[in-house]
Scaffold this active site. Sequence first.
Site, PDB file in Angstrom:
ATOM      1  N   GLY A  36       0.843  -1.193   0.000  1.00  0.00           N
ATOM      2  CA  GLY A  36       0.000   0.000   0.000  1.00  0.00           C
ATOM      3  C   GLY A  36       0.883   1.250   0.000  1.00  0.00           C
ATOM      4  N   ASP A  55       1.250  -3.374  11.304  1.00  0.00           N
ATOM      5  CA  ASP A  55       1.215  -4.695  10.665  1.00  0.00           C
ATOM      6  C   ASP A  55       0.164  -5.544  11.381  1.00  0.00           C
ATOM      7  OD1 ASP A  55       1.625  -7.300   9.872  1.00  0.00           O
ATOM      8  OD2 ASP A  55       3.819  -7.207  10.053  1.00  0.00           O
ATOM      9  N   VAL A  56      -0.917  -5.875  10.692  1.00  0.00           N
ATOM     10  CA  VAL A  56      -2.038  -6.563  11.360  1.00  0.00           C
ATOM     11  C   VAL A  56      -1.751  -8.036  11.641  1.00  0.00           C
ATOM     12  CG1 VAL A  56      -3.806  -4.966  10.532  1.00  0.00           C
ATOM     13  CG2 VAL A  56      -3.292  -7.035   9.184  1.00  0.00           C
ATOM     14  N   LYS A  90       1.111 -14.977   6.293  1.00  0.00           N
ATOM     15  CA  LYS A  90       0.824 -14.484   7.650  1.00  0.00           C
ATOM     16  C   LYS A  90      -0.389 -13.561   7.675  1.00  0.00           C
ATOM     17  CE  LYS A  90       4.300 -13.323  10.418  1.00  0.00           C
ATOM     18  NZ  LYS A  90       5.613 -12.722  10.802  1.00  0.00           N
ATOM     19  N   TYR A 144      -0.628 -17.313  -1.534  1.00  0.00           N
ATOM     20  CA  TYR A 144      -1.811 -16.445  -1.554  1.00  0.00           C
ATOM     21  C   TYR A 144      -3.090 -17.288  -1.476  1.00  0.00           C
ATOM     22  CZ  TYR A 144      -4.867 -12.645  -3.269  1.00  0.00           C
ATOM     23  OH  TYR A 144      -5.847 -11.688  -3.413  1.00  0.00           O
TER      24      TYR A 144
END
Length: 313
Positions: A36, A55-56, A90, A144
């Site tokens: 992003g 960072d979620v 992650k 992914y």
Amino acid sequence: MRCVVTGGAGFLGSHLCERLLAEGHDVVAIDNLITGAVDNIAHIRDPRFSFIHYDVTKFLYLAGPVDIVFHLASPASPVDYLEFPIQTLKVGSLGTHNALGLAKEKGAKVLFASTSEVYGDPAINPQPETYHGNVSTTGMRSCYDEAKRFGEAMVMAYHRQHGIDTRIIRIFNTYGPRMRLNDGRVVPNFICQALAGEPLTVYGNGGQTRSFTFVDDTIEGMWRLAVSNEVMPVNIGNPQERTILDFAKEIIALTDSGSSIEYRPLPTDNDPQQRRPDITRARELLGWEPQVPFEVGMPRTVANFRSRLGLQT
Ligand code: UDP
């Protein structure tokens, strides 16, 4: 509502933030900025909007009420997720767990951004939500695909065990203004190549298909799903399917470019050969279908690319 948007500085995330603000809601955007960019949200000057660089995949907590968590954070271009396979795994797994944990703590709803990639290289076309897919667990794209599949499973487990109100949107290829110029996906690659007069790089023989949805349509579908009562996955995508070779020719024509076409080897071992959404559920449950045809959305996208590249529009 007070909305949290993970991946809020990304391509889709930033468009979603604008839409939520336009609906009159407060928005907290969270992004670790690996794919992003602050540039995507720098123009938003609304006191109801805030941005947190975070960072979620780490423990996620916010003070105050939260009504809905939109979990969009993830690299989404094959080039990006091949560069960041572990972060991709992650954010789809630990990140989804954290988004659900935050929602559980706050009594909030969760919308999980899943993907047409859960169908892998599909054996049936178009793909309905009931199709269980054909995903390689070890292929280049598995970081992914499997992260998103795990994410869906985690969402359903939280829904069933904790009674969290959840939504799963399966997003098909989306294009539009603000896509990163160098994200490596076919839309930015072909537009940038055509505008520079360079050869368009068609991977494989170009016979593989994709179905492209304009970003406003995707965001409309996401919003309608968020405010619906539908817990099971819903495909959001444009059923108009084209081969990559035809797409290359259309971009050359649209940009009035003198570019040629150059064939390159397929970069990943399991590039889906065909992709087209069955949108029966979206039509019936959400009254949604794409409104912006390719002939309208693609010139708008090209104009946005021209202006970001400093070319005359
Ligand atoms: N592709 C291509 N040339 C490029 C970039 C991509 O031919 O410069 C092909 C790619 O192999 C795939 C399709 O275009 O078959 C769509 O690729 P993209 O990276 O946009 O996303 P995907 O749909 O594969 O996730």
